[in-house]
Design a protein around this motif. Structure first.
Motif, PDB file in Angstrom:
ATOM      1  N   PHE A 111       0.647 -66.695  21.403  1.00  0.00           N
ATOM      2  CA  PHE A 111       0.470 -65.528  22.281  1.00  0.00           C
ATOM      3  C   PHE A 111       0.777 -64.248  21.494  1.00  0.00           C
ATOM      4  CE2 PHE A 111       4.617 -67.439  22.799  1.00  0.00           C
ATOM      5  CZ  PHE A 111       5.509 -66.383  22.741  1.00  0.00           C
ATOM      6  N   PRO A 112       0.265 -63.104  21.958  1.00  0.00           N
ATOM      7  CA  PRO A 112       0.377 -61.850  21.189  1.00  0.00           C
ATOM      8  C   PRO A 112       1.798 -61.438  20.821  1.00  0.00           C
ATOM      9  CG  PRO A 112      -1.288 -61.611  22.884  1.00  0.00           C
ATOM     10  CD  PRO A 112      -0.621 -62.944  23.131  1.00  0.00           C
ATOM     11  N   ASP A 113       2.736 -61.534  21.746  1.00  0.00           N
ATOM     12  CA  ASP A 113       4.105 -61.111  21.438  1.00  0.00           C
ATOM     13  C   ASP A 113       4.711 -61.911  20.289  1.00  0.00           C
ATOM     14  OD1 ASP A 113       4.197 -59.062  23.209  1.00  0.00           O
ATOM     15  OD2 ASP A 113       5.475 -60.044  24.689  1.00  0.00           O
ATOM     16  N   GLU A 114       4.307 -63.161  20.158  1.00  0.00           N
ATOM     17  CA  GLU A 114       4.800 -63.975  19.050  1.00  0.00           C
ATOM     18  C   GLU A 114       4.299 -63.407  17.725  1.00  0.00           C
ATOM     19  OE1 GLU A 114       4.924 -68.678  17.599  1.00  0.00           O
ATOM     20  OE2 GLU A 114       3.361 -67.980  18.977  1.00  0.00           O
ATOM     21  N   VAL A 115       3.048 -62.966  17.696  1.00  0.00           N
ATOM     22  CA  VAL A 115       2.481 -62.357  16.488  1.00  0.00           C
ATOM     23  C   VAL A 115       3.237 -61.081  16.139  1.00  0.00           C
ATOM     24  CG1 VAL A 115       0.411 -61.381  15.431  1.00  0.00           C
ATOM     25  CG2 VAL A 115       0.214 -63.320  17.012  1.00  0.00           C
ATOM     26  N   VAL A 116       3.497 -60.260  17.143  1.00  0.00           N
ATOM     27  CA  VAL A 116       4.155 -58.965  16.922  1.00  0.00           C
ATOM     28  C   VAL A 116       5.571 -59.144  16.383  1.00  0.00           C
ATOM     29  CG1 VAL A 116       5.031 -56.887  18.047  1.00  0.00           C
ATOM     30  CG2 VAL A 116       2.769 -57.771  18.645  1.00  0.00           C
ATOM     31  N   ALA A 165      15.459 -65.361  10.279  1.00  0.00           N
ATOM     32  CA  ALA A 165      14.683 -64.166  10.605  1.00  0.00           C
ATOM     33  C   ALA A 165      15.055 -63.059   9.631  1.00  0.00           C
ATOM     34  CB  ALA A 165      14.949 -63.721  12.038  1.00  0.00           C
ATOM     35  N   LEU A 166      14.046 -62.303   9.191  1.00  0.00           N
ATOM     36  CA  LEU A 166      14.248 -61.215   8.245  1.00  0.00           C
ATOM     37  C   LEU A 166      13.825 -59.900   8.893  1.00  0.00           C
ATOM     38  CD1 LEU A 166      12.537 -62.866   5.119  1.00  0.00           C
ATOM     39  CD2 LEU A 166      14.891 -63.144   5.920  1.00  0.00           C
ATOM     40  N   GLY A 167      14.540 -58.815   8.584  1.00  0.00           N
ATOM     41  CA  GLY A 167      14.155 -57.538   9.159  1.00  0.00           C
ATOM     42  C   GLY A 167      14.848 -56.371   8.505  1.00  0.00           C
ATOM     43  N   SER A 168      14.363 -55.186   8.826  1.00  0.00           N
ATOM     44  CA  SER A 168      14.964 -53.960   8.299  1.00  0.00           C
ATOM     45  C   SER A 168      16.130 -53.485   9.150  1.00  0.00           C
ATOM     46  CB  SER A 168      13.907 -52.855   8.222  1.00  0.00           C
ATOM     47  OG  SER A 168      13.368 -52.592   9.512  1.00  0.00           O
ATOM     48  N   GLN A 171      18.121 -55.114  15.162  1.00  0.00           N
ATOM     49  CA  GLN A 171      17.269 -55.264  16.335  1.00  0.00           C
ATOM     50  C   GLN A 171      16.012 -56.055  16.003  1.00  0.00           C
ATOM     51  OE1 GLN A 171      18.536 -52.358  15.202  1.00  0.00           O
ATOM     52  NE2 GLN A 171      20.047 -51.881  16.804  1.00  0.00           N
ATOM     53  N   ALA A 172      15.432 -55.817  14.833  1.00  0.00           N
ATOM     54  CA  ALA A 172      14.227 -56.539  14.424  1.00  0.00           C
ATOM     55  C   ALA A 172      14.523 -58.024  14.238  1.00  0.00           C
ATOM     56  CB  ALA A 172      13.668 -55.947  13.134  1.00  0.00           C
ATOM     57  N   VAL A 173      15.672 -58.324  13.640  1.00  0.00           N
ATOM     58  CA  VAL A 173      16.053 -59.728  13.436  1.00  0.00           C
ATOM     59  C   VAL A 173      16.290 -60.414  14.778  1.00  0.00           C
ATOM     60  CG1 VAL A 173      17.884 -61.233  12.553  1.00  0.00           C
ATOM     61  CG2 VAL A 173      16.969 -59.399  11.127  1.00  0.00           C
ATOM     62  N   LEU A 174      17.006 -59.755  15.681  1.00  0.00           N
ATOM     63  CA  LEU A 174      17.285 -60.348  16.993  1.00  0.00           C
ATOM     64  C   LEU A 174      15.988 -60.568  17.770  1.00  0.00           C
ATOM     65  CD1 LEU A 174      19.306 -61.310  19.103  1.00  0.00           C
ATOM     66  CD2 LEU A 174      19.519 -58.934  19.873  1.00  0.00           C
ATOM     67  N   ALA A 175      15.071 -59.592  17.741  1.00  0.00           N
ATOM     68  CA  ALA A 175      13.800 -59.733  18.453  1.00  0.00           C
ATOM     69  C   ALA A 175      13.019 -60.929  17.931  1.00  0.00           C
ATOM     70  CB  ALA A 175      12.971 -58.460  18.305  1.00  0.00           C
ATOM     71  N   MET A 179      12.184 -64.265  20.165  1.00  0.00           N
ATOM     72  CA  MET A 179      10.783 -64.603  20.380  1.00  0.00           C
ATOM     73  C   MET A 179      10.467 -66.000  19.839  1.00  0.00           C
ATOM     74  SD  MET A 179       8.130 -63.572  21.888  1.00  0.00           S
ATOM     75  CE  MET A 179       8.585 -61.847  22.152  1.00  0.00           C
ATOM     76  N   ALA A 180      11.087 -66.383  18.734  1.00  0.00           N
ATOM     77  CA  ALA A 180      10.880 -67.732  18.201  1.00  0.00           C
ATOM     78  C   ALA A 180      11.379 -68.785  19.186  1.00  0.00           C
ATOM     79  CB  ALA A 180      11.591 -67.884  16.858  1.00  0.00           C
ATOM     80  N   THR A 181      12.509 -68.497  19.830  1.00  0.00           N
ATOM     81  CA  THR A 181      13.052 -69.415  20.831  1.00  0.00           C
ATOM     82  C   THR A 181      12.114 -69.520  22.034  1.00  0.00           C
ATOM     83  OG1 THR A 181      15.297 -68.849  20.139  1.00  0.00           O
ATOM     84  CG2 THR A 181      15.052 -69.895  22.285  1.00  0.00           C
ATOM     85  N   LYS A 182      11.589 -68.386  22.475  1.00  0.00           N
ATOM     86  CA  LYS A 182      10.624 -68.379  23.586  1.00  0.00           C
ATOM     87  C   LYS A 182       9.355 -69.135  23.203  1.00  0.00           C
ATOM     88  CE  LYS A 182       7.851 -65.170  26.392  1.00  0.00           C
ATOM     89  NZ  LYS A 182       7.589 -63.735  26.692  1.00  0.00           N
ATOM     90  N   ALA A 183       8.853 -68.902  21.998  1.00  0.00           N
ATOM     91  CA  ALA A 183       7.629 -69.561  21.542  1.00  0.00           C
ATOM     92  C   ALA A 183       7.799 -71.076  21.472  1.00  0.00           C
ATOM     93  CB  ALA A 183       7.222 -69.013  20.177  1.00  0.00           C
ATOM     94  N   ALA A 184       8.980 -71.516  21.048  1.00  0.00           N
ATOM     95  CA  ALA A 184       9.224 -72.956  20.968  1.00  0.00           C
ATOM     96  C   ALA A 184       9.191 -73.605  22.341  1.00  0.00           C
ATOM     97  CB  ALA A 184      10.566 -73.219  20.284  1.00  0.00           C
ATOM     98  N   ALA A 185       9.780 -72.923  23.327  1.00  0.00           N
ATOM     99  CA  ALA A 185       9.763 -73.458  24.695  1.00  0.00           C
ATOM    100  C   ALA A 185       8.335 -73.534  25.235  1.00  0.00           C
ATOM    101  CB  ALA A 185      10.629 -72.586  25.597  1.00  0.00           C
ATOM    102  N   ILE A 186       7.537 -72.505  24.959  1.00  0.00           N
ATOM    103  CA  ILE A 186       6.144 -72.501  25.400  1.00  0.00           C
ATOM    104  C   ILE A 186       5.356 -73.585  24.667  1.00  0.00           C
ATOM    105  CG2 ILE A 186       4.003 -71.142  25.357  1.00  0.00           C
ATOM    106  CD1 ILE A 186       5.744 -68.662  25.845  1.00  0.00           C
ATOM    107  N   PHE A 187       5.611 -73.740  23.382  1.00  0.00           N
ATOM    108  CA  PHE A 187       4.942 -74.772  22.585  1.00  0.00           C
ATOM    109  C   PHE A 187       5.178 -76.153  23.183  1.00  0.00           C
ATOM    110  CE2 PHE A 187       4.643 -77.888  19.219  1.00  0.00           C
ATOM    111  CZ  PHE A 187       3.579 -77.463  18.428  1.00  0.00           C
ATOM    112  N   MET A 188       6.440 -76.448  23.507  1.00  0.00           N
ATOM    113  CA  MET A 188       6.754 -77.772  24.068  1.00  0.00           C
ATOM    114  C   MET A 188       6.121 -77.971  25.433  1.00  0.00           C
ATOM    115  SD  MET A 188      10.665 -78.561  22.915  1.00  0.00           S
ATOM    116  CE  MET A 188      11.342 -77.039  23.565  1.00  0.00           C
ATOM    117  N   GLY A 189       6.120 -76.922  26.269  1.00  0.00           N
ATOM    118  CA  GLY A 189       5.496 -77.025  27.575  1.00  0.00           C
ATOM    119  C   GLY A 189       4.003 -77.248  27.467  1.00  0.00           C
ATOM    120  N   ALA A 190       3.355 -76.512  26.544  1.00  0.00           N
ATOM    121  CA  ALA A 190       1.913 -76.667  26.348  1.00  0.00           C
ATOM    122  C   ALA A 190       1.585 -78.053  25.786  1.00  0.00           C
ATOM    123  CB  ALA A 190       1.398 -75.578  25.406  1.00  0.00           C
ATOM    124  N   ALA A 191       2.421 -78.551  24.877  1.00  0.00           N
ATOM    125  CA  ALA A 191       2.190 -79.875  24.298  1.00  0.00           C
ATOM    126  C   ALA A 191       2.284 -80.964  25.353  1.00  0.00           C
ATOM    127  CB  ALA A 191       3.195 -80.130  23.180  1.00  0.00           C
TER     128      ALA A 191
END
Length: 217
Positions: A111-116, A165-168, A171-175, A179-191
């Protein structure tokens, strides 16, 4: 080890927080000798790094023995625009990383937010024992990503281990981690429902290149 990232630095006195500023001062041999002594005494571990002009200021914690994973933290902090590194082991992400679908999760997007927040593609690191072996594997895979994609990754996924996670900014690292945690939950649900249905490479590239999303990256 940590002394490699502070070559040609000036070492200040040891206090509650040790700061090493990257500028002309001590020779490489002097820096290595000083840091080796502190490391052997269990007084040195990388905590964070911030950019000051053209110099990078590294903050070290003192009084505790460094983690065996401090080597990859130190190396990642030398990458361009990487001022903070976050490493953790979220339950939902590790459920995916301990499965046969781990590489799919790392290299494709849902999903788009994961890309961002996590970038168009993550670095996938096959399992390696924590310590020097893992640090070497992370460095090799990250260098390959930079050469191939032309930039530093936002997210590194360690098979059967966890996430980096890497960032400047913090806040970037936390985001990225959230988002990785959210994406993993969605991945498992979709699977579980016969998927996932991944975004196409064209869709991923378009989201990654949108100027109106740059402020969230």
């Amino acid at each position: 080890m940590t002394m490699e990232i502070v070559y040609n630095c000036m070492l200040s006195g040891i206090t509650d927080r040790e700061r090493i500023v990257k500028k002309t001062g001590m020779s490489r041999r002097q820096v290595q000798a000083a840091l080796s002594s502190l490391y052997r005494q269990g007084k040195l571990a990388v905590a964070s790094v911030e950019t000051i002009g053209r110099n990078k200021q590294y903050t070290y914690t003192v009084g505790k023995k460094p983690s065996i994973e401090s080597m990859f933290h130190a190396w990642l902090l030398t990458l361009r625009d990487v001022n903070y590194v976050g490493h953790c082991h979220p339950l939902s992400v590790n459920q995916v990383l301990c499965s046969p679908r781990a590489r799919d999760f790392a290299e494709r997007r849902l999903f788009p937010d994961e890309v961002v927040c996590c970038g168009p593609q993550s670095v996938f690191v096959p399992y390696a024992d924590p310590g020097l072996a893992l640090a070497r594997e992370i460095a090799e895979r990250t260098r390959s990503h930079i050469e191939r994609e032309g930039g530093v990754p936002r997210l590194i996924l360690l098979q059967n281990h966890g996430v980096i996670a890497l960032g400047s900014s913090p806040q970037a690292v936390l985001a990225c981690l959230l988002m990785a945690t959210k994406a993993a939950a969605i991945f498992m649900g979709a699977a579980a429902m016969g998927g996932p249905n991944f975004m196409t490479p064209q869709h991923v590239d378009r989201i990654a290149g949108r100027p109106d999303e740059a402020y969230r990256q």
